[in-house]
Motif scaffolding. Structure first.
Motif, short mmCIF file in Angstrom:
data_model
loop_
_atom_site.label_atom_id
_atom_site.label_comp_id
_atom_site.label_asym_id
_atom_site.label_seq_id
_atom_site.Cartn_x
_atom_site.Cartn_y
_atom_site.Cartn_z
N GLU A 1 -64.27 61.57 12.41
CA GLU A 1 -62.95 62.22 12.27
C GLU A 1 -62.21 62.05 13.60
OE1 GLU A 1 -63.24 66.43 11.63
OE2 GLU A 1 -61.06 66.70 11.53
N ILE A 2 -60.97 61.59 13.51
CA ILE A 2 -60.17 61.28 14.70
C ILE A 2 -58.91 62.13 14.71
CG2 ILE A 2 -58.74 59.46 15.79
CD1 ILE A 2 -61.64 58.75 15.80
N HIS A 3 -58.57 62.66 15.89
CA HIS A 3 -57.24 63.26 16.07
C HIS A 3 -56.67 62.85 17.41
CE1 HIS A 3 -57.63 65.68 12.52
NE2 HIS A 3 -58.85 66.01 12.91
N LEU A 4 -55.37 62.61 17.42
CA LEU A 4 -54.67 62.31 18.67
C LEU A 4 -54.61 63.56 19.54
CD1 LEU A 4 -51.92 60.56 16.66
CD2 LEU A 4 -53.09 59.36 18.50
N SER A 5 -54.21 64.67 18.92
CA SER A 5 -54.07 65.94 19.63
C SER A 5 -55.39 66.71 19.50
CB SER A 5 -52.92 66.75 19.04
OG SER A 5 -53.23 67.14 17.71
#
Ligand code: CA2
Length: 152
Positions: A99-103
């Motif tokens: 799972e990836i998030h920028l913020s």
């Protein structure tokens, strides 16, 4: 030849670089795709890179990745916090899921503290801006290499 790593992106990420750069940075989703494509070559992998604003389309991509891919990186965007359909689709996948998030959603509005996707993911990388994607690729490649060593 290795199967590709699927990189899936949820709603509104097509607007990256155009709005809210103080949260999401100045890079566009196209910039991120190019960077991932370049970076993954040195590991001997290829990527399939998709974005959709439609929940069911993201479910379709996850189902495609189940058989056609070797790992999934997913930034489900707002669906992170709402989608049981994406959670169920990911639970049916027997591959590394990052799972990836920028913020860093945990430090933002309280409704972002909950992630359905985290419960189906192998791990989460968040808060590093566009670098979160390349860090996620590194994590996926490490997991794939550990799996193939375990099978030897
Ligand atoms: O930090 C992330 O990567 C998020 O997944 C981004 C989502 C947000 O709902 C999650 O809580 C965290 C929002 C993506 C919206 O992207 C935009 C980009 C530019 C302008 C407006 C929205």
């Amino acid at each position: 030849m290795n199967k590709p790593i699927y990189i899936l992106n949820g709603p509104n990420l097509n607007l990256l670089g155009q709005r809210e750069p103080e949260i999401y940075g100045y890079k566009t989703l196209g910039d991120i795709e190019n960077s991932c494509r370049d970076n993954v070559k040195k590991f001997g992998y290829d990527i399939v890179f998709k974005q959709s604003n439609i929940e069911g389309e993201i479910v379709d991509y996850i189902q495609e990745a189940r058989t056609a891919g070797c790992a999934i990186l997913i930034n489900p965007a707002a669906y992170t916090h709402t989608s049981v359909a994406i959670y169920d689709a990911l639970k049916a996948v027997d591959l590394p899921i990052i799972e990836i998030h920028l913020s860093q959603p945990a430090t933002r509005e309280s409704f972002r503290a909950q992630s359905y996707v985290a419960q189906a993911a192998t791990g989460t990388i968040s808060g590093f801006g566009a670098d979160s994607y390349n860090l996620g690729l590194q994590a996926a490649v490490n997991l794939l290499s550990n799996t193939s060593k375990a099978k030897r």
